[in-house]
Design a protein around this motif. Sequence first.
Motif, PDB file in Angstrom:
ATOM      1  N   SER A 198       0.824  -1.211   0.000  1.00  0.00           N
ATOM      2  CA  SER A 198       0.000   0.000   0.000  1.00  0.00           C
ATOM      3  C   SER A 198       0.855   1.256   0.000  1.00  0.00           C
ATOM      4  O   SER A 198       0.485   2.263  -0.608  1.00  0.00           O
ATOM      5  CB  SER A 198      -0.937  -0.007   1.213  1.00  0.00           C
ATOM      6  OG  SER A 198      -0.172  -0.061   2.411  1.00  0.00           O
ATOM      7  N   GLU A 199       1.996   1.208   0.687  1.00  0.00           N
ATOM      8  CA  GLU A 199       2.811   2.418   0.782  1.00  0.00           C
ATOM      9  C   GLU A 199       3.292   2.872  -0.595  1.00  0.00           C
ATOM     10  O   GLU A 199       3.265   4.051  -0.912  1.00  0.00           O
ATOM     11  CB  GLU A 199       4.004   2.164   1.703  1.00  0.00           C
ATOM     12  CG  GLU A 199       3.603   1.931   3.159  1.00  0.00           C
ATOM     13  CD  GLU A 199       4.809   1.748   4.047  1.00  0.00           C
ATOM     14  OE1 GLU A 199       5.940   1.824   3.514  1.00  0.00           O
ATOM     15  OE2 GLU A 199       4.635   1.546   5.258  1.00  0.00           O
ATOM     16  N   GLY A 200       3.689   1.915  -1.421  1.00  0.00           N
ATOM     17  CA  GLY A 200       4.140   2.278  -2.758  1.00  0.00           C
ATOM     18  C   GLY A 200       3.023   2.868  -3.598  1.00  0.00           C
ATOM     19  O   GLY A 200       3.224   3.849  -4.327  1.00  0.00           O
ATOM     20  N   ARG A 204       2.133   6.842  -5.171  1.00  0.00           N
ATOM     21  CA  ARG A 204       1.777   7.076  -6.577  1.00  0.00           C
ATOM     22  C   ARG A 204       0.392   7.711  -6.712  1.00  0.00           C
ATOM     23  O   ARG A 204      -0.063   7.953  -7.847  1.00  0.00           O
ATOM     24  CB  ARG A 204       1.836   5.761  -7.344  1.00  0.00           C
ATOM     25  CG  ARG A 204       3.253   5.186  -7.447  1.00  0.00           C
ATOM     26  CD  ARG A 204       3.242   3.717  -7.827  1.00  0.00           C
ATOM     27  NE  ARG A 204       2.554   3.458  -9.075  1.00  0.00           N
ATOM     28  CZ  ARG A 204       2.332   2.233  -9.566  1.00  0.00           C
ATOM     29  NH1 ARG A 204       2.760   1.167  -8.885  1.00  0.00           N
ATOM     30  NH2 ARG A 204       1.698   2.075 -10.710  1.00  0.00           N
ATOM     31  N   GLY A 205      -0.296   7.962  -5.578  1.00  0.00           N
ATOM     32  CA  GLY A 205      -1.578   8.667  -5.657  1.00  0.00           C
ATOM     33  C   GLY A 205      -2.779   7.920  -5.117  1.00  0.00           C
ATOM     34  O   GLY A 205      -3.898   8.454  -5.163  1.00  0.00           O
ATOM     35  N   PRO A 291      -3.957  15.286   4.131  1.00  0.00           N
ATOM     36  CA  PRO A 291      -3.415  15.143   2.766  1.00  0.00           C
ATOM     37  C   PRO A 291      -3.432  13.683   2.325  1.00  0.00           C
ATOM     38  O   PRO A 291      -3.070  12.787   3.076  1.00  0.00           O
ATOM     39  CB  PRO A 291      -1.988  15.680   2.893  1.00  0.00           C
ATOM     40  CG  PRO A 291      -2.033  16.601   4.074  1.00  0.00           C
ATOM     41  CD  PRO A 291      -3.022  15.999   5.023  1.00  0.00           C
ATOM     42  N   GLY A 292      -3.882  13.446   1.097  1.00  0.00           N
ATOM     43  CA  GLY A 292      -3.926  12.098   0.567  1.00  0.00           C
ATOM     44  C   GLY A 292      -5.041  11.248   1.139  1.00  0.00           C
ATOM     45  O   GLY A 292      -4.953  10.018   1.119  1.00  0.00           O
ATOM     46  N   LYS A 402     -11.488  12.387 -12.718  1.00  0.00           N
ATOM     47  CA  LYS A 402     -10.070  12.101 -12.946  1.00  0.00           C
ATOM     48  C   LYS A 402      -9.474  11.310 -11.784  1.00  0.00           C
ATOM     49  O   LYS A 402      -8.706  10.364 -11.990  1.00  0.00           O
ATOM     50  CB  LYS A 402      -9.303  13.411 -13.142  1.00  0.00           C
ATOM     51  CG  LYS A 402      -7.830  13.229 -13.426  1.00  0.00           C
ATOM     52  CD  LYS A 402      -7.144  14.567 -13.654  1.00  0.00           C
ATOM     53  CE  LYS A 402      -5.656  14.376 -13.930  1.00  0.00           C
ATOM     54  NZ  LYS A 402      -4.968  15.689 -14.145  1.00  0.00           N
ATOM     55  N   MET A 403      -9.836  11.688 -10.547  1.00  0.00           N
ATOM     56  CA  MET A 403      -9.321  10.993  -9.370  1.00  0.00           C
ATOM     57  C   MET A 403      -9.780   9.541  -9.361  1.00  0.00           C
ATOM     58  O   MET A 403      -8.999   8.633  -9.062  1.00  0.00           O
ATOM     59  CB  MET A 403      -9.802  11.711  -8.103  1.00  0.00           C
ATOM     60  CG  MET A 403      -9.272  11.110  -6.812  1.00  0.00           C
ATOM     61  SD  MET A 403      -7.483  11.310  -6.661  1.00  0.00           S
ATOM     62  CE  MET A 403      -7.216  10.670  -5.023  1.00  0.00           C
ATOM     63  N   ARG A 404     -11.029   9.302  -9.694  1.00  0.00           N
ATOM     64  CA  ARG A 404     -11.530   7.932  -9.679  1.00  0.00           C
ATOM     65  C   ARG A 404     -10.842   7.082 -10.739  1.00  0.00           C
ATOM     66  O   ARG A 404     -10.496   5.916 -10.482  1.00  0.00           O
ATOM     67  CB  ARG A 404     -13.048   7.936  -9.904  1.00  0.00           C
ATOM     68  CG  ARG A 404     -13.673   6.565  -9.785  1.00  0.00           C
ATOM     69  CD  ARG A 404     -15.178   6.619  -9.734  1.00  0.00           C
ATOM     70  NE  ARG A 404     -15.759   7.118 -10.975  1.00  0.00           N
ATOM     71  CZ  ARG A 404     -17.076   7.204 -11.202  1.00  0.00           C
ATOM     72  NH1 ARG A 404     -17.924   6.844 -10.251  1.00  0.00           N
ATOM     73  NH2 ARG A 404     -17.532   7.667 -12.355  1.00  0.00           N
TER      74      ARG A 404
END
Length: 420
Positions: A198-200, A204-205, A291-292, A402-404
């Motif tokens: 998950s961290e990687g 990446r977003g 954030p994130g 775009k996010m989805r």
Amino acid sequence: MELLQQNVAAAGRVIMDAIQAEWEPLSNWELDQRLDRAVEEMIEADLVAQVQEQINSAQQKDSADQTQTPKQSEPKQPVQESALQRSHATEVMEANPTVQYVTNFLQSSNMGYSKNRMSGRARLSMSHTVLLSLTLLSKRVSYRSVSSSFHLEKGNIHRIFFSFCDQVIAQQNRIIQWPTGQEAIQNLLPFSSWHSRSEGLEERGLPRVLGVLGDTRIPIRLPSGKPDSETDAPDAKKLKSEVHPDSWLNLELVCNGDGRFIYCHISKGSESDRGKALTERLQKHPEMLPPGACLIAGVGHPLTEQILTPFSTGRSPQENLYNRALGNHLGRFNQAVADLKERFQKLRYLDMGNFERAKTVVLTACVLHNVFLDMGDVTKGLIEKSAVKDVEELNQDAAGVKMRETVANLLYSSLEEGTL
């Protein structure tokens, strides 16, 4: 002589005013107040008589013991204290830890509870008030049945119950809190619970999840009508689209990973906005989300950069995989709602046509839901199976779309790379 006549005339007016006041009918407010005071005095006299009877019984027993064993000189507790320890209020507290916990919660939170009684309310102990109110919330029972159990007049039960609700709701901002700062970061959940790196992906977003947004319907009685009996009351699962929209309340919630409510909004059935108010609030205050981080919501809620919703129909492997990840989060919300309705079965149908009072009951249940979680008292309800319906995706903004797509592609690429 003239002074004497004036005094006689004044005295006559006083007598006429007294006679008029005596014979004029009371107003509704005055009649209600007098009836309440009469009921209160009767209940208080009955309670005093019961306590006095217990004291007399204890005194007679102590006298008999002293007559049989005159040589014993063991120290004895005061008779009145012994009687109070055997009072029903203490028995209720000791026998029901939930009543005790809620009683302590209210006493510590509302120091002025006992001082701010409404005129005419029966003087119940706090533990009795909590027991009565939790009985009304947790079971589908009428005021009449509770009235016979607690030996109270129905009007007093109504006042006691809604006074209890007001005291609970006063703690809403303290109990239903939107997490901020470090608390919010600690509550974040992985977007997908079945990928190993998950961290990687987050670098990446891939966002993390603060909570799940959803709504449910609470059936209520329309102001113009009333079911003839309890069997006529519709259950939540029986609601149909053609039912009048104001025959239910919309309960909008956000729950965290523990099923705790961090946001609550209640509206009439005809005023549903499916998360619009929260969406606008998040756009004005983006700092509400770390954030994130994002929220998850079902189809029909606004799709934004902060709130991600499923694809209405998965048409590709990427969309299906994405919907599967969201399904796990949405299931958490459905379980929290099922637990709420299982614990507070009154929410299955509120036989009241007054929106504000119905809203008060629902909000009380939501606050107590969190209170019971703090206590460690968990109730598991059965998730209602609803028919799958095609729901149009509404209020999509470009950033949300775009996010989805980005998240769906990240999940699918991790599958191809073997990191899922």
